[in-house]
Design an enzyme around this catalytic site. Structure first.
Site, PDB file in Angstrom:
ATOM      1  N   GLY A  12       0.778  -1.233   0.000  1.00 37.53           N
ATOM      2  CA  GLY A  12       0.000   0.000   0.000  1.00 37.53           C
ATOM      3  C   GLY A  12       0.807   1.277   0.000  1.00 37.53           C
ATOM      4  O   GLY A  12       0.320   2.338   0.431  1.00 37.53           O
ATOM      5  N   ASN A  14       1.659   2.999  -2.585  1.00 36.90           N
ATOM      6  CA  ASN A  14       1.017   3.940  -3.517  1.00 36.90           C
ATOM      7  C   ASN A  14      -0.251   4.514  -2.904  1.00 36.90           C
ATOM      8  O   ASN A  14      -0.559   5.688  -3.075  1.00 36.90           O
ATOM      9  CB  ASN A  14       0.718   3.250  -4.855  1.00 36.90           C
ATOM     10  N   LEU A  91      -3.568  -6.959  -7.633  1.00 41.60           N
ATOM     11  CA  LEU A  91      -3.172  -8.124  -8.437  1.00 41.60           C
ATOM     12  C   LEU A  91      -4.349  -9.037  -8.727  1.00 41.60           C
ATOM     13  O   LEU A  91      -4.273 -10.243  -8.527  1.00 41.60           O
ATOM     14  CB  LEU A  91      -2.068  -8.878  -7.681  1.00 41.60           C
ATOM     15  N   ASN A 108      -4.374   2.701 -13.566  1.00 35.01           N
ATOM     16  CA  ASN A 108      -3.450   1.742 -12.959  1.00 35.01           C
ATOM     17  C   ASN A 108      -2.042   2.319 -12.991  1.00 35.01           C
ATOM     18  O   ASN A 108      -1.674   3.060 -13.905  1.00 35.01           O
ATOM     19  CB  ASN A 108      -3.483   0.424 -13.761  1.00 35.01           C
ATOM     20  N   HIS A 110       1.811   1.156 -13.275  1.00 33.75           N
ATOM     21  CA  HIS A 110       2.632  -0.011 -13.616  1.00 33.75           C
ATOM     22  C   HIS A 110       4.106   0.383 -13.476  1.00 33.75           C
ATOM     23  O   HIS A 110       4.502   1.450 -13.978  1.00 33.75           O
ATOM     24  CB  HIS A 110       2.334  -0.499 -15.044  1.00 33.75           C
ATOM     25  N   ASP A 151      -2.332  -4.035 -19.069  1.00 35.88           N
ATOM     26  CA  ASP A 151      -1.404  -2.890 -19.233  1.00 35.88           C
ATOM     27  C   ASP A 151      -1.458  -2.304 -20.651  1.00 35.88           C
ATOM     28  O   ASP A 151      -0.462  -1.802 -21.168  1.00 35.88           O
ATOM     29  CB  ASP A 151       0.043  -3.319 -18.910  1.00 35.88           C
ATOM     30  N   GLU A 181       6.611   6.223  -9.134  1.00 35.55           N
ATOM     31  CA  GLU A 181       5.232   5.831  -8.812  1.00 35.55           C
ATOM     32  C   GLU A 181       4.553   6.803  -7.857  1.00 35.55           C
ATOM     33  O   GLU A 181       3.412   7.255  -8.092  1.00 35.55           O
ATOM     34  CB  GLU A 181       5.212   4.429  -8.199  1.00 35.55           C
TER      35      GLU A 181
HETATM   36  C1  GRF Z   1       4.769  -2.526  -6.473  1.00 36.88           C
HETATM   37  O1  GRF Z   1       5.516  -3.457  -7.228  1.00 36.88           O
HETATM   38  C2  GRF Z   1       4.444  -1.359  -7.333  1.00 36.88           C
HETATM   39  O2  GRF Z   1       5.514  -1.108  -8.222  1.00 36.88           O
HETATM   40  C3  GRF Z   1       3.252  -1.807  -8.085  1.00 36.88           C
HETATM   41  O3  GRF Z   1       2.530  -2.636  -7.176  1.00 36.88           O
HETATM   42  C4  GRF Z   1       3.427  -3.144  -6.163  1.00 36.88           C
HETATM   43  C5  GRF Z   1       2.942  -2.881  -4.778  1.00 36.88           C
HETATM   44  O4  GRF Z   1       2.853  -1.514  -4.565  1.00 36.88           O
HETATM   45  N1  GRF Z   1       2.482  -0.684  -8.542  1.00 36.88           N
HETATM   46  P1  GRF Z   1       2.195  -0.921  -3.204  1.00 36.88           P
HETATM   47  O5  GRF Z   1       3.336  -0.699  -2.242  1.00 36.88           O
HETATM   48  O6  GRF Z   1       1.215  -1.967  -2.679  1.00 36.88           O
HETATM   49  O7  GRF Z   1       1.543   0.348  -3.618  1.00 36.88           O
END
Ligand code: GRF
Length: 197
Positions: A12, A14, A91, A108, A110, A151, A181
């Site tokens: 989490g 992001n 995911l 999204n 990536h 993607d 990111e």
């Molecule tokens: C990381 O590999 C990020 O690059 C991708 O999702 C994965 C988990 O990110 N976007 P987060 O820390 O759960 O946001």
């Protein structure tokens, strides 16, 4: 006010960048209506709880089959009534119905410069392992709209990050997160929120 739902599966970071961006005012005119996670053990759920954001764990494991999961996932999403859905390290294969219903309202992040190192099998550390195996000198991250492909949706923004001598997948992942990111996703949300009125 742009109502967003953030979908997460892991740490989490992001999501945290979005929470912090709203708190600091770098993401304007936006509120997080809820967080949906498919993994009960994800630290992202703790981040939502710490910030008083409604969080819902909807795991495919809790349903008899994918059809039931898809229905439960879409029901919760509709209930939260988002203007924008943000996939932040999520995911899970999205239900086709969801992509149609929320077309051009799902984004999204990536961790590569699409069209490189993306598509089926390219997620998390695997992306950075492939980047290092290929020996490219520049990688980065991409924010894009989500369509029926993996993607493949329209690109919104990208940011390049240097690959350095001695990088491991973990070191590179961290640099891509910090330098790309965690900047790109908040900026994209702020821009969409500004246009939302
Ligand atoms: C990381 O590999 C990020 O690059 C991708 O999702 C994965 C988990 O990110 N976007 P987060 O820390 O759960 O946001």
């Amino acid at each position: 006010m742009l109502r967003i739902v953030v979908c997460v599966s892991g740490g989490g970071t992001n999501l945290q960048a979005i929470i912090d961006g709203i708190a600091e005012g770098t993401i304007r005119n936006t509120e997080i209506a809820g967080v949906i996670c498919n993994n009960a053990g994800a630290y992202a759920l703790k981040r939502a709880e710490n910030s008083g954001i409604p969080a819902f764990c909807i795991s495919p494991k809790a349903y008899r089959d994918r059809t039931e999961f898809n229905a439960a996932f879409l029901e919760k999403l509709d209930e939260l009534n988002p203007d924008l859905i943000v996939l932040a390290g999520f995911l899970v294969i999205l239900p086709e119905e969801m992509i149609g219903k929320y077309r051009d309202r799902i984004i999204n992040i990536h961790p590569s410069l699409i069209p490189s190192f993306c598509g089926t099998g390219y997620y998390g550390l695997k992306v950075h392992e492939a980047v290092l195996a290929r020996g490219v000198k520049v990688t980065g991250a991409t924010v894009h709209y989500v369509d029926e492909g993996t993607d493949t949706g329209r690109i919104i923004a990208q940011k390049a990050v240097e690959v350095l001598e001695g990088d491991t997948p973990e070191i590179l992942q961290r640099r891509v997160m910090e330098q790309a990111e965690w900047k790109l996703l908040p900026e994209a949300i702020d821009r969409i929120a500004a246009a939302h009125g």
